[in-house]
Design a protein around this motif. Structure first.
Motif, PDB file in Angstrom:
ATOM      1  N   ASP A 248      30.207   6.717  14.074  1.00 46.75           N
ATOM      2  CA  ASP A 248      31.138   6.235  13.046  1.00 46.75           C
ATOM      3  C   ASP A 248      30.375   5.611  11.876  1.00 46.75           C
ATOM      4  O   ASP A 248      29.338   4.976  12.062  1.00 46.75           O
ATOM      5  CB  ASP A 248      32.085   5.182  13.623  1.00 46.75           C
ATOM      6  N   ILE A 249      30.924   5.780  10.668  1.00 44.26           N
ATOM      7  CA  ILE A 249      30.398   5.115   9.486  1.00 44.26           C
ATOM      8  C   ILE A 249      31.187   3.830   9.293  1.00 44.26           C
ATOM      9  O   ILE A 249      32.408   3.862   9.125  1.00 44.26           O
ATOM     10  CB  ILE A 249      30.522   6.006   8.232  1.00 44.26           C
ATOM     11  N   VAL A 250      30.483   2.698   9.320  1.00 42.23           N
ATOM     12  CA  VAL A 250      31.128   1.389   9.261  1.00 42.23           C
ATOM     13  C   VAL A 250      30.801   0.738   7.924  1.00 42.23           C
ATOM     14  O   VAL A 250      29.630   0.656   7.536  1.00 42.23           O
ATOM     15  CB  VAL A 250      30.654   0.488  10.421  1.00 42.23           C
ATOM     16  N   ALA A 251      31.811   0.283   7.220  1.00 43.74           N
ATOM     17  CA  ALA A 251      31.609  -0.386   5.930  1.00 43.74           C
ATOM     18  C   ALA A 251      31.132  -1.814   6.157  1.00 43.74           C
ATOM     19  O   ALA A 251      31.525  -2.472   7.132  1.00 43.74           O
ATOM     20  CB  ALA A 251      32.902  -0.393   5.127  1.00 43.74           C
ATOM     21  N   VAL A 252      30.278  -2.282   5.264  1.00 42.05           N
ATOM     22  CA  VAL A 252      29.827  -3.668   5.320  1.00 42.05           C
ATOM     23  C   VAL A 252      31.037  -4.588   5.188  1.00 42.05           C
ATOM     24  O   VAL A 252      31.890  -4.399   4.315  1.00 42.05           O
ATOM     25  CB  VAL A 252      28.815  -3.950   4.192  1.00 42.05           C
ATOM     26  N   GLY A 253      31.130  -5.565   6.090  1.00 43.85           N
ATOM     27  CA  GLY A 253      32.255  -6.487   6.092  1.00 43.85           C
ATOM     28  C   GLY A 253      33.318  -6.132   7.096  1.00 43.85           C
ATOM     29  O   GLY A 253      34.216  -6.936   7.347  1.00 43.85           O
ATOM     30  N   SER A 254      33.252  -4.920   7.697  1.00 41.38           N
ATOM     31  CA  SER A 254      34.235  -4.522   8.708  1.00 41.38           C
ATOM     32  C   SER A 254      33.875  -5.127  10.055  1.00 41.38           C
ATOM     33  O   SER A 254      32.702  -5.283  10.393  1.00 41.38           O
ATOM     34  CB  SER A 254      34.282  -2.993   8.825  1.00 41.38           C
ATOM     35  N   VAL A 255      34.910  -5.429  10.845  1.00 38.53           N
ATOM     36  CA  VAL A 255      34.674  -5.993  12.180  1.00 38.53           C
ATOM     37  C   VAL A 255      34.006  -4.943  13.055  1.00 38.53           C
ATOM     38  O   VAL A 255      34.485  -3.806  13.174  1.00 38.53           O
ATOM     39  CB  VAL A 255      35.991  -6.463  12.821  1.00 38.53           C
ATOM     40  N   LEU A 256      32.915  -5.324  13.680  1.00 43.09           N
ATOM     41  CA  LEU A 256      32.138  -4.400  14.499  1.00 43.09           C
ATOM     42  C   LEU A 256      32.342  -4.665  15.986  1.00 43.09           C
ATOM     43  O   LEU A 256      32.455  -3.732  16.785  1.00 43.09           O
ATOM     44  CB  LEU A 256      30.653  -4.530  14.144  1.00 43.09           C
ATOM     45  N   ILE A 257      32.395  -5.929  16.380  1.00 44.05           N
ATOM     46  CA  ILE A 257      32.476  -6.290  17.790  1.00 44.05           C
ATOM     47  C   ILE A 257      33.146  -7.654  17.894  1.00 44.05           C
ATOM     48  O   ILE A 257      33.056  -8.472  16.970  1.00 44.05           O
ATOM     49  CB  ILE A 257      31.059  -6.316  18.421  1.00 44.05           C
ATOM     50  N   SER A 258      33.834  -7.892  19.007  1.00 50.32           N
ATOM     51  CA  SER A 258      34.498  -9.175  19.230  1.00 50.32           C
ATOM     52  C   SER A 258      33.968  -9.817  20.499  1.00 50.32           C
ATOM     53  O   SER A 258      33.615  -9.131  21.462  1.00 50.32           O
ATOM     54  CB  SER A 258      36.013  -8.988  19.342  1.00 50.32           C
ATOM     55  N   PHE A 259      33.914 -11.159  20.491  1.00 50.66           N
ATOM     56  CA  PHE A 259      33.385 -11.921  21.615  1.00 50.66           C
ATOM     57  C   PHE A 259      34.386 -12.987  22.037  1.00 50.66           C
ATOM     58  O   PHE A 259      35.217 -13.447  21.249  1.00 50.66           O
ATOM     59  CB  PHE A 259      32.089 -12.650  21.229  1.00 50.66           C
ATOM     60  N   ASP A 260      34.261 -13.400  23.286  1.00 50.29           N
ATOM     61  CA  ASP A 260      34.892 -14.617  23.763  1.00 50.29           C
ATOM     62  C   ASP A 260      33.758 -15.579  24.071  1.00 50.29           C
ATOM     63  O   ASP A 260      33.000 -15.378  25.033  1.00 50.29           O
ATOM     64  CB  ASP A 260      35.718 -14.348  25.020  1.00 50.29           C
ATOM     65  N   THR A 261      33.593 -16.589  23.218  1.00 45.30           N
ATOM     66  CA  THR A 261      32.462 -17.507  23.373  1.00 45.30           C
ATOM     67  C   THR A 261      32.730 -18.594  24.403  1.00 45.30           C
ATOM     68  O   THR A 261      31.808 -19.312  24.793  1.00 45.30           O
ATOM     69  CB  THR A 261      32.120 -18.162  22.023  1.00 45.30           C
ATOM     70  N   GLY A 262      34.006 -18.753  24.803  1.00 49.49           N
ATOM     71  CA  GLY A 262      34.321 -19.713  25.845  1.00 49.49           C
ATOM     72  C   GLY A 262      34.238 -21.154  25.421  1.00 49.49           C
ATOM     73  O   GLY A 262      34.221 -22.056  26.246  1.00 49.49           O
ATOM     74  N   VAL A 263      34.156 -21.411  24.110  1.00 49.77           N
ATOM     75  CA  VAL A 263      34.097 -22.786  23.611  1.00 49.77           C
ATOM     76  C   VAL A 263      35.110 -22.937  22.499  1.00 49.77           C
ATOM     77  O   VAL A 263      35.501 -21.963  21.850  1.00 49.77           O
ATOM     78  CB  VAL A 263      32.687 -23.146  23.094  1.00 49.77           C
ATOM     79  N   ASP A 264      35.553 -24.178  22.293  1.00 50.91           N
ATOM     80  CA  ASP A 264      36.489 -24.460  21.211  1.00 50.91           C
ATOM     81  C   ASP A 264      35.781 -24.372  19.876  1.00 50.91           C
ATOM     82  O   ASP A 264      34.567 -24.556  19.782  1.00 50.91           O
ATOM     83  CB  ASP A 264      37.099 -25.852  21.384  1.00 50.91           C
ATOM     84  N   ALA A 265      36.555 -24.133  18.840  1.00 47.02           N
ATOM     85  CA  ALA A 265      35.977 -24.030  17.502  1.00 47.02           C
ATOM     86  C   ALA A 265      35.382 -25.361  17.093  1.00 47.02           C
ATOM     87  O   ALA A 265      35.907 -26.419  17.387  1.00 47.02           O
ATOM     88  CB  ALA A 265      37.053 -23.605  16.486  1.00 47.02           C
ATOM     89  N   ALA A 266      34.276 -25.288  16.411  1.00 43.18           N
ATOM     90  CA  ALA A 266      33.610 -26.490  15.901  1.00 43.18           C
ATOM     91  C   ALA A 266      33.085 -26.196  14.528  1.00 43.18           C
ATOM     92  O   ALA A 266      32.730 -25.059  14.219  1.00 43.18           O
ATOM     93  CB  ALA A 266      32.465 -26.895  16.828  1.00 43.18           C
ATOM     94  N   PRO A 267      33.061 -27.185  13.652  1.00 41.79           N
ATOM     95  CA  PRO A 267      32.554 -26.927  12.294  1.00 41.79           C
ATOM     96  C   PRO A 267      31.104 -26.510  12.346  1.00 41.79           C
ATOM     97  O   PRO A 267      30.322 -27.058  13.132  1.00 41.79           O
ATOM     98  CB  PRO A 267      32.725 -28.277  11.591  1.00 41.79           C
ATOM     99  N   PRO A 268      30.709 -25.509  11.579  1.00 42.05           N
ATOM    100  CA  PRO A 268      29.324 -25.034  11.600  1.00 42.05           C
ATOM    101  C   PRO A 268      28.381 -26.084  11.058  1.00 42.05           C
ATOM    102  O   PRO A 268      28.741 -26.903  10.220  1.00 42.05           O
ATOM    103  CB  PRO A 268      29.355 -23.793  10.688  1.00 42.05           C
ATOM    104  N   ALA A 269      27.139 -26.032  11.553  1.00 40.44           N
ATOM    105  CA  ALA A 269      26.108 -26.935  11.059  1.00 40.44           C
ATOM    106  C   ALA A 269      25.789 -26.601   9.619  1.00 40.44           C
ATOM    107  O   ALA A 269      25.766 -25.428   9.240  1.00 40.44           O
ATOM    108  CB  ALA A 269      24.856 -26.813  11.910  1.00 40.44           C
ATOM    109  N   PRO A 270      25.563 -27.602   8.769  1.00 41.58           N
ATOM    110  CA  PRO A 270      25.265 -27.318   7.356  1.00 41.58           C
ATOM    111  C   PRO A 270      23.944 -26.609   7.213  1.00 41.58           C
ATOM    112  O   PRO A 270      22.994 -26.895   7.916  1.00 41.58           O
ATOM    113  CB  PRO A 270      25.213 -28.723   6.730  1.00 41.58           C
TER     114      PRO A 270
END
Length: 468
Positions: free
Chosen positions: A65-87
């Motif tokens: 498949d030809i995938v455009a930049v910015g398209s979703v490629l793969i999904s994960f279950d990280t098993g953790v609650d969302a947290a603000p990213p480190a600066p």
């Protein structure tokens, strides 16, 4: 927590990539920076490391498949609650990814950092300074595995706080050798005046710290390889192959070069017996035999020396700015034919390397190209190129200039044939050199003088001792 990974900008603003293969499946548990897939751009095959640790819940594309930049490629279950990213201070922004998310959510596009190894947004300067900033102190035990996947101009992290730091300067073979020994090049001091860390510097550090050197691999003749096309199914009279990837990129570049730069090609046949004898003596030297110094390495050294005296061949025509840009460094392109097509990775700052270091760098580039691992960064920023058509038994040709460069030198086959030598006819090693140059930048006189100087060094390699 569910996390989507979108195809990032893999370098030079390429809009899409072809998924070559998945290295994970739905239900697999992956670790941070584990390679999850291989994708092919118009430049190279690139390995994608995972930006998350967790379980794969969905694959959004199939191999081919030809995938455009910015398209979703793969999904994960990280098993953790969302947290603000480190600066992250002064993070590079992947514009296509931000734009894609804005289109889905309707919110203004937000800048987000490029993942390490995926290329960076263009910089304003003509020649990027190999610097970045690190937010906050970083522990000495920081896992640097992701940095190994980054282009060679990426930084090394250290306990430095918010100040610019620079990756140690070295050649690809030296970096590979240090990695085999488990040595961090940031700890190795360059002893030469050029500031480039050499193999001997790494060996000296290893001797002091007790690192054990690996067994040397059997040498292999580098430079160019060719894989025949796969035959069609039984009974088929034709085979159709989609034009994409490296083949399309090569075709577009060659057409652009042929119809933009006025090519002139000049030929010169030269007696290279003295160079052949030098190469044979180096192969017999036990300390140098593993470096596999050949005619390509000697020609590369001759080109670097000649470019310093004929800078017009190391220039660029900038139509937009109305300027001629003269380079004071040599990023030497080495054309390599692979089963995926022609690639021209370049040796950065080749003018600073010794003959042995050039031979190692050429072999490393060839091995990487054969494995399909040449990165887009390795093929950007070349200033002059060499191609060795002699490995195919060809005497001469008219090479096409790599776009953005002023010239390319083709090396023909070395043949043993009768030749005038010191007033007599003798069997000598003879080869033909073919130089193509951009006539907008280089006049016939300049091109001819450059070619003669390269030939003089190959005829009498001792002349290199007289040049600076």
């Amino acid at each position: 927590m569910a996390q989507d990974f979108r195809l990032p900008d893999l370098g030079e603003g390429l809009p899409e990539a072809e998924l070559v293969q998945w290295l994970v499946a739905v239900g697999d548990t992956v670790t941070l920076n584990q390679t999850i897939a291989e994708v092919e751009t118009a430049k190279a095959v690139v390995e994608l490391p995972s930006p998350h640790a967790g379980t794969v819940t969905a694959l959004h594309a199939a191999p081919g498949d030809i995938v455009a930049v910015g398209s979703v490629l793969i999904s994960f279950d990280t098993g953790v609650d969302a947290a603000p990213p480190a600066p992250v201070a002064e993070a590079e922004t992947s514009v296509p990814v931000a734009a894609a998310r804005a289109a889905e959510t309707g919110e203004p596009a937000k800048s987000e950092p490029n993942l390490v190894g995926y290329g960076a947004a263009p910089r304003a300067s003509a020649r990027p300074q190999r610097r970045a900033r690190v937010a906050g102190p970083v522990a000495a035990s920081t896992d640097t595995a992701v940095l190994e996947a980054a282009p060679h101009d990426a930084i090394q992290l250290g306990d430095v706080g918010e100040r610019p730091i620079e990756r140690p300067r070295s050649t690809p073979p030296v970096r590979k050798f240090a990695k085999q020994l488990g040595i961090d090049l940031a700890l190795v001091e360059a002893t030469g005046a050029s500031g480039v860390i050499t193999r001997s510097d790494v060996e000296a550090y290893a001797a002091r710290t007790g690192a054990v050197a690996p067994e040397p691999a059997a040498p292999a003749e580098p430079v160019e390889t060719f894989e025949p096309p796969r035959p069609g199914a039984a009974g088929e009279r034709t085979t159709r192959t989609p034009i994409r990837g490296v083949r399309r990129m090569t075709a577009d570049a060659m057409v652009r070069s042929a119809f933009t730069a006025p090519h002139v090609t000049t030929f010169l046949t030269v007696d290279v017996t003295a160079t052949s004898e030098l190469i044979a003596s180096l192969k017999d030297d036990r300390e140098l035999s593993e470096h596999r110094i050949g005619i390509m390495a000697v020609a590369a050294k001759a080109v670097c020396l000649a470019l310093a005296r004929h800078p017009g061949l190391n220039s660029k025509w900038d139509d937009d700015a109305g300027e001629i840009i003269e380079h004071h460094f040599v990023n030497l392109g080495i054309a390599a034919a692979t089963g995926r097509g022609l690639v021209v990775p370049n040796i950065r700052d080749a003018q600073e390397l010794t003959l042995v270091e050039l031979a190692d760098a050429i072999r490393s580039l060839a091995e990487t190209a054969r494995a399909g691992k040449t990165t887009p960064a390795d093929m950007m920023g070349g200033t002059f190129s060499i191609t060795n058509v002699g490995v195919f038994g060809v005497d001469a040709g008219t090479p096409i200039i790599n776009p953005g460069e002023a010239g390319i030198l083709a090396l023909g086959a070395v043949r043993r044939q009768p030749w005038e030598h010191r007033g007599e006819i003798a069997l000598r090693d003879v080869m033909t050199l073919a130089l193509s140059f951009d006539h907008r930048l280089v006049d016939g006189e300049q091109g001819s003088r450059f070619l003669v100087e390269v030939a003089d060094i190959l005829r009498e390699p001792g002349r290199a001792m007289l040049l600076r």
